[in-house]
Enzyme design. Structure first.
Site, PDB file in Angstrom:
ATOM      1  N   HIS A  55      13.457   2.372  11.082  1.00 53.63           N
ATOM      2  CA  HIS A  55      13.535   0.917  11.235  1.00 53.63           C
ATOM      3  C   HIS A  55      13.896   0.681  12.693  1.00 53.63           C
ATOM      4  CE1 HIS A  55      14.526   1.079   6.781  1.00 53.63           C
ATOM      5  NE2 HIS A  55      13.389   0.424   6.875  1.00 53.63           N
ATOM      6  N   ASP A  58      17.383   1.421  13.423  1.00 49.51           N
ATOM      7  CA  ASP A  58      17.775   2.837  13.377  1.00 49.51           C
ATOM      8  C   ASP A  58      17.678   3.417  14.797  1.00 49.51           C
ATOM      9  OD1 ASP A  58      18.038   2.964  10.541  1.00 49.51           O
ATOM     10  OD2 ASP A  58      15.872   3.269  10.330  1.00 49.51           O
ATOM     11  N   GLU A 180       3.010  -2.149   3.892  1.00 49.72           N
ATOM     12  CA  GLU A 180       3.531  -1.440   2.709  1.00 49.72           C
ATOM     13  C   GLU A 180       3.689  -2.432   1.557  1.00 49.72           C
ATOM     14  OE1 GLU A 180       7.141   0.798   3.325  1.00 49.72           O
ATOM     15  OE2 GLU A 180       7.443   1.101   1.200  1.00 49.72           O
ATOM     16  N   GLU A 216       3.554   3.353  -1.433  1.00 45.65           N
ATOM     17  CA  GLU A 216       4.696   4.019  -2.058  1.00 45.65           C
ATOM     18  C   GLU A 216       4.428   4.135  -3.559  1.00 45.65           C
ATOM     19  OE1 GLU A 216       8.661   3.269  -0.843  1.00 45.65           O
ATOM     20  OE2 GLU A 216       9.424   3.239  -2.884  1.00 45.65           O
ATOM     21  N   HIS A 219       6.255   1.664  -5.801  1.00 47.81           N
ATOM     22  CA  HIS A 219       5.786   0.281  -5.670  1.00 47.81           C
ATOM     23  C   HIS A 219       4.507   0.075  -6.483  1.00 47.81           C
ATOM     24  CE1 HIS A 219       7.959  -0.176  -1.490  1.00 47.81           C
ATOM     25  NE2 HIS A 219       8.761   0.215  -2.456  1.00 47.81           N
ATOM     26  N   ASP A 254      13.563  -0.609  -8.144  1.00 44.32           N
ATOM     27  CA  ASP A 254      12.885   0.436  -7.358  1.00 44.32           C
ATOM     28  C   ASP A 254      13.797   1.665  -7.291  1.00 44.32           C
ATOM     29  OD1 ASP A 254      11.431   1.862  -5.524  1.00 44.32           O
ATOM     30  OD2 ASP A 254      11.665   0.431  -3.883  1.00 44.32           O
ATOM     31  N   ASP A 256      13.117   5.053  -6.413  1.00 43.15           N
ATOM     32  CA  ASP A 256      12.972   6.100  -5.380  1.00 43.15           C
ATOM     33  C   ASP A 256      13.414   7.466  -5.913  1.00 43.15           C
ATOM     34  OD1 ASP A 256      12.070   4.156  -3.590  1.00 43.15           O
ATOM     35  OD2 ASP A 256      14.046   3.838  -2.716  1.00 43.15           O
ATOM     36  N   ASP A 289      10.001   8.954   0.321  1.00 47.02           N
ATOM     37  CA  ASP A 289      11.029   7.912   0.301  1.00 47.02           C
ATOM     38  C   ASP A 289      11.836   8.096  -0.981  1.00 47.02           C
ATOM     39  OD1 ASP A 289      12.556   5.765   1.007  1.00 47.02           O
ATOM     40  OD2 ASP A 289      11.042   4.236   0.642  1.00 47.02           O
TER      41      ASP A 289
HETATM   42  C1  3MF Z   1      11.495  -0.706   0.094  1.00 49.53           C
HETATM   43  C2  3MF Z   1      11.101   0.485   0.842  1.00 49.53           C
HETATM   44  C3  3MF Z   1      11.604   0.607   2.251  1.00 49.53           C
HETATM   45  C4  3MF Z   1      10.490   0.691   3.249  1.00 49.53           C
HETATM   46  C5  3MF Z   1      11.041   0.877   4.613  1.00 49.53           C
HETATM   47  C6  3MF Z   1       9.998   1.016   5.666  1.00 49.53           C
HETATM   48  C7  3MF Z   1      13.735   1.630   2.245  1.00 49.53           C
HETATM   49  O1  3MF Z   1      11.234  -0.623  -1.233  1.00 49.53           O
HETATM   50  O2  3MF Z   1      10.442   1.337   0.321  1.00 49.53           O
HETATM   51  O3  3MF Z   1      12.360   1.781   2.342  1.00 49.53           O
HETATM   52  O4  3MF Z   1       9.658   1.736   2.960  1.00 49.53           O
HETATM   53  O5  3MF Z   1      11.816  -0.214   4.874  1.00 49.53           O
HETATM   54  O6  3MF Z   1       9.249  -0.113   5.812  1.00 49.53           O
HETATM   55 MG    MG Z   2       9.215   2.693   0.954  1.00 50.89          MG
END
Ligand code: 3MF
Ligand code: MG
Length: 351
Positions: A55, A58, A180, A216, A219, A254, A256, A289
């Site tokens: 980001h 970051d 994304e 992703e 997602h 979500d 992950d 991710d």
């Molecule tokens: C949100 C995400 C984010 C994005 C990241 C990069 C924390 O659901 O997946 O990860 O991938 O912000 O754009």
């Molecule tokens: Mg992501």
């Protein structure tokens, strides 16, 4: 499955520093000691990762309060650090969901002043991407959406997103834009919920070749879609910039989860589609991710990342050792029952 690639892809992996987290969730605080960003970069290579996803803040903490010269100085510092470690900055994404100005969205906010903030922050992010030597920026459109439909004009919102993408493309000719998609969370209904929406925006933009998607797994699953088909759609249009492989156990927040951990067959099919298209052979990264379980002890914790990478590589072996002749035979005979059993036995390692 289509023809196998003649030279096997040597996959390169990436993740973002947020993937090494301290375990905070909406219901409780951190459970592990914080681990400084600078120290995280030293972990990448030994763990088998070559790419860092960022980001903007970051790279440049407190970016909103700094002058262009200060931003530039900090970005140069991070670039040096990456060069020293032999790491590639895969992308830098504007974090457009934290600031008070983005409470009601960024590019689609109803406030002109707040939209201006969002655009300026995005252009700074592109400058940061340029300075660290990244070739892309990612738009996760976190707050572009609504909690109630009547609060925004959705048609206007889509026009505003497209307008922003065009301004981004003009701002720096060397930085591509990867969208994304995500269907919900934090909003009830997000704009650009699927890769189809992202690809439509890409074609509508002034430079379609420079606009792609980042898919992703979780997602796509949250949208009720199959991630491998979403990836295939993007690949068919040469519009897959990167991936965020992970997993998701049903329609809920979500998660992950570790790649392949909820549905191994869905994971197999993502690897199958990526491998068949030669994804990665032009330098694309396999981004992970994944979030460490809150229950995990220690600091810092990284086994979710190495585990997901290992699982991906095992699935590459599974894809490469899959009997394509048998597949063709069963497809030709339209015996999909036998094909399904063969796939399942292959995944289970049963002869
Ligand atoms: C949100 C995400 C984010 C994005 C990241 C990069 C924390 O659901 O997946 O990860 O991938 O912000 O754009
Ligand atoms: Mg992501």
């Amino acid at each position: 499955m289509g023809q196998r690639m003649s030279t096997p892809t040597k996959y390169r992996f990436s993740f973002g520093p947020w993937n090494i987290s301290e375990g905070a969730d909406p219901f409780g605080p951190e459970v592990r000691k914080a681990f400084p960003h600078e120290k995280k970069f030293a972990l990448y290579k030994p763990m088998g990762f070559d790419g860092v996803q960022f980001h903007d803040d970051d790279v440049v903490p407190g970016v909103d309060d700094l002058t262009p010269a200060q931003i530039s100085k900090q970005a140069a510092k991070v670039k040096k650090m990456l060069d020293n470690q032999g790491l590639v900055p895969e992308f830098v994404a504007p974090r457009l969901w934290f600031a008070p100005q983005t409470v009601d969205g960024a590019y689609t906010s109803n406030s002109a002043k707040d939209r201006k903030y969002a655009l300026e922050r995005t252009l700074r992010c592109i400058d940061i991407a340029h300075e660290v030597g990244s070739k892309a920026t990612v738009l996760w459109l976190a707050r572009e959406g609504t909690y109630i439909r009547e609060s925004k004009n959705a048609r206007l919102a889509y026009e505003r997103i497209l307008e922003t993408i065009n301004t981004m493309l003009d701002h720096d000719k060397e930085i591509d834009v990867w969208i994304e998609p995500k269907p919900n969370e934090p909003t009830d209904m997000a704009y650009v919920p699927t890769i189809g929406h992202a690809v439509a925006l890409a074609y509508a933009s002034k430079e379609p070749k420079r606009v792609k998607g980042l898919i992703e797994t979780a997602h796509a699953l949250l949208a009720g879609l199959d991630p491998s088909d979403e990836m295939a759609f993007a690949l068919a249009h040469d519009k897959l910039g990167s991936v965020h492989l992970n997993d998701q156990n049903g329609l809920k927040y979500d998660q992950d989860k570790n790649f392949g951990s909820a549905n191994l067959r869905v994971a197999f099919n993502q690897v199958r589609v990526l491998e068949e298209a030669g994804f990665g052979s032009k330098g694309e990264f396999i981004g992970l991710d994944v979030k460490a379980m809150r229950t995990q002890k220690g600091s810092c914790v990284t086994s979710h990342l190495t585990g997901s990478r290992e699982l991906f590589l095992h699935l590459v072996d599974k894809v490469r050792s899959w009997d394509q002749k048998l597949e063709k035979q069963l497809v030709d005979a339209r015996d999909y029952e036998a094909l399904e059993l063969a796939v399942m036995k292959h995944l289970m390692g049963v002869k």
